[in-house]
Every structure is written in C-alpha cells, then in structure tokens.
Design an enzyme around this catalytic site. Structure first.
Site, mmCIF file in Angstrom:
data_model
loop_
_atom_site.group_PDB
_atom_site.id
_atom_site.type_symbol
_atom_site.label_atom_id
_atom_site.label_comp_id
_atom_site.label_asym_id
_atom_site.label_seq_id
_atom_site.Cartn_x
_atom_site.Cartn_y
_atom_site.Cartn_z
ATOM 1 N N GLY A 139 6.339 -10.501 -5.191
ATOM 2 C CA GLY A 139 6.194 -10.975 -3.812
ATOM 3 C C GLY A 139 5.593 -9.964 -2.863
ATOM 4 O O GLY A 139 5.743 -10.089 -1.639
ATOM 5 N N HIS A 179 11.461 -2.138 2.680
ATOM 6 C CA HIS A 179 12.179 -2.952 3.661
ATOM 7 C C HIS A 179 13.580 -2.362 3.817
ATOM 8 O O HIS A 179 14.319 -2.242 2.828
ATOM 9 C CB HIS A 179 12.341 -4.391 3.157
ATOM 10 C CG HIS A 179 11.065 -5.125 2.881
ATOM 11 N ND1 HIS A 179 10.573 -6.110 3.706
ATOM 12 C CD2 HIS A 179 10.175 -5.045 1.855
ATOM 13 C CE1 HIS A 179 9.450 -6.600 3.200
ATOM 14 N NE2 HIS A 179 9.183 -5.971 2.068
ATOM 15 N N HIS A 192 0.030 -2.079 0.776
ATOM 16 C CA HIS A 192 0.245 -0.707 1.254
ATOM 17 C C HIS A 192 1.744 -0.480 1.058
ATOM 18 O O HIS A 192 2.554 -1.240 1.621
ATOM 19 C CB HIS A 192 -0.177 -0.587 2.725
ATOM 20 C CG HIS A 192 -0.020 0.779 3.334
ATOM 21 N ND1 HIS A 192 -1.048 1.439 3.999
ATOM 22 C CD2 HIS A 192 1.059 1.605 3.416
ATOM 23 C CE1 HIS A 192 -0.617 2.616 4.444
ATOM 24 N NE2 HIS A 192 0.670 2.741 4.107
ATOM 25 N N THR A 226 3.074 -8.834 -0.557
ATOM 26 C CA THR A 226 1.961 -9.500 0.129
ATOM 27 C C THR A 226 1.034 -8.510 0.815
ATOM 28 O O THR A 226 -0.137 -8.822 1.041
ATOM 29 C CB THR A 226 2.490 -10.501 1.177
ATOM 30 O OG1 THR A 226 3.317 -9.811 2.115
ATOM 31 C CG2 THR A 226 3.284 -11.620 0.517
ATOM 32 N N CYS A 257 -6.898 -2.635 5.669
ATOM 33 C CA CYS A 257 -5.481 -2.675 5.299
ATOM 34 C C CYS A 257 -4.657 -2.866 6.568
ATOM 35 O O CYS A 257 -4.748 -2.076 7.513
ATOM 36 C CB CYS A 257 -5.085 -1.379 4.595
ATOM 37 S SG CYS A 257 -3.297 -1.215 4.393
ATOM 38 N N CYS A 309 -2.422 0.160 7.456
ATOM 39 C CA CYS A 309 -3.211 1.294 7.954
ATOM 40 C C CYS A 309 -3.620 1.034 9.404
ATOM 41 O O CYS A 309 -3.597 1.950 10.240
ATOM 42 C CB CYS A 309 -4.437 1.537 7.081
ATOM 43 S SG CYS A 309 -4.080 2.390 5.525
ATOM 44 N N HIS A 356 5.470 -0.116 0.992
ATOM 45 C CA HIS A 356 6.434 -0.218 2.090
ATOM 46 C C HIS A 356 7.809 -0.506 1.539
ATOM 47 O O HIS A 356 7.971 -1.168 0.511
ATOM 48 C CB HIS A 356 6.023 -1.309 3.092
ATOM 49 C CG HIS A 356 5.741 -2.641 2.472
ATOM 50 N ND1 HIS A 356 4.557 -2.933 1.842
ATOM 51 C CD2 HIS A 356 6.490 -3.769 2.380
ATOM 52 C CE1 HIS A 356 4.581 -4.178 1.390
ATOM 53 N NE2 HIS A 356 5.756 -4.699 1.697
HETATM 54 P P1 AMP Z 1 6.030 -7.751 1.239
HETATM 55 O O1 AMP Z 1 6.118 -9.252 1.111
HETATM 56 O O2 AMP Z 1 7.091 -7.003 0.487
HETATM 57 O O3 AMP Z 1 4.634 -7.261 0.929
HETATM 58 O O4 AMP Z 1 6.323 -7.431 2.750
HETATM 59 C C1 AMP Z 1 5.376 -7.523 3.751
HETATM 60 C C2 AMP Z 1 6.131 -7.675 5.035
HETATM 61 O O5 AMP Z 1 5.264 -7.387 6.102
HETATM 62 C C3 AMP Z 1 6.706 -9.066 5.271
HETATM 63 O O6 AMP Z 1 8.115 -8.994 5.402
HETATM 64 C C4 AMP Z 1 6.025 -9.505 6.575
HETATM 65 O O7 AMP Z 1 6.872 -10.258 7.410
HETATM 66 C C5 AMP Z 1 5.642 -8.174 7.192
HETATM 67 N N1 AMP Z 1 4.515 -8.218 8.126
HETATM 68 C C6 AMP Z 1 3.314 -8.803 7.945
HETATM 69 N N2 AMP Z 1 2.514 -8.595 8.998
HETATM 70 C C7 AMP Z 1 3.230 -7.834 9.871
HETATM 71 C C8 AMP Z 1 2.973 -7.290 11.156
HETATM 72 N N3 AMP Z 1 1.780 -7.456 11.772
HETATM 73 N N4 AMP Z 1 3.945 -6.587 11.765
HETATM 74 C C9 AMP Z 1 5.140 -6.406 11.176
HETATM 75 N N5 AMP Z 1 5.439 -6.876 9.943
HETATM 76 C C10 AMP Z 1 4.514 -7.592 9.308
HETATM 77 ZN ZN ZN Z 2 -3.066 0.994 4.034
#
Ligand code: AMP
Ligand code: ZN
Length: 112
Positions: free
Chosen positions: A91, A100, A96, A93, A3, A6, A98
């Site tokens: 959306g 925003h 885990h 992606t 993950c 993680c 989170h």
């Molecule tokens: P979501 O599309 O809601 O799942 O948001 C995932 C977010 O994680 C996106 O806005 C990505 O730009 C962000 N993201 C992906 N990889 C990283 C990373 N290594 N560091 C910081 N943010 C990331």
């Molecule tokens: Zn995780």
C-alpha cells in the site's frame, strides 16, 4: 524530481509541519487515520525501505529518535504505532520513504 514529499520538504507544496532538522522532516498526514497521524521522512530522497543501505541507514535511526520525541510532545504516553508501507502490495502510494506515527486510539493486530 517529481516527488510529492520532496516538494513538501522544499516548501513547494504546503504542509502542516511538526518537526524539521538537517536530515528529517515531519508533518501531519492529510488523511489522518488516527487522532495523531504524522509522517516522518528523510530529507534525502529514498524510494522505500527496500532502498535502505549502509550509506543511508543512519537517517532511519534518526527518524526513530525523532519519532520518540514527537510522540512525547503529542502526549502519546499510552503508546503509539509506527508503520512503514514498502512497495505496492503493502500500500505504499508515495515513493519517498516515510514512517507513519499514529496514536490517540486503540490499534488492532495484526494490521489489515
Ligand atoms: P503510504 O500509503 O504509506 O504511501 O502513505 C502516504 C500517505 O501520505 C497517506 O497516508 C496520505 O494520506 C499522505 N499524503 C498524501 N498527500 C499528502 C499531503 N499533501 N500532505 C500530507 N499527507 C499526504
Ligand atoms: Zn522525494
């Protein structure tokens, strides 16, 4: 566990950390969609908002307390948006949980 978030919590993948305590971690989004774009995540692996239960929901309340503190420290006095994408069609992606935290510009409603 394979993950991304993680691994960020564990420090295996670098991040721009904004805040950390026993249960929550916050870092700047790598692809910011606003001048301030921070991801706030629980340290325990919860797949999505659909997996919030009576046993783990207290961390979500704590995330919102942390969000208010971060928004203040980032100077978002004019307002901000907190977004959770739950599941593929919304959306999500990274699987885990989170939130925003975005600010520093105007937002439209309803969102995309
Ligand atoms: P979501 O599309 O809601 O799942 O948001 C995932 C977010 O994680 C996106 O806005 C990505 O730009 C962000 N993201 C992906 N990889 C990283 C990373 N290594 N560091 C910081 N943010 C990331
Ligand atoms: Zn995780």
């Amino acid at each position: 566990m394979d993950c991304l978030f993680c691994k960020i919590i564990n420090g295996d993948i670098p991040s721009s950390k904004v805040y950390e305590d026993d249960t929550v971690f916050a870092f700047r989004d790598i692809e910011p969609q606003a001048p301030v774009h921070i991801l706030i995540i629980p340290k325990i692996h919860i797949k999505s908002a659909a997996e919030i239960t009576p046993e783990n929901s207290s961390v979500v309340a704590h995330i919102f307390e942390v969000a208010a503190k971060i928004a203040e420290s980032e100077g978002l006095t004019d307002g901000y948006r907190i977004v959770n994408n739950c599941g593929d069609s919304a959306g999500q992606t990274v699987k885990h949980l989170h939130f925003h935290l975005m600010g520093g510009r105007e937002f439209t409603w309803p969102a995309g």
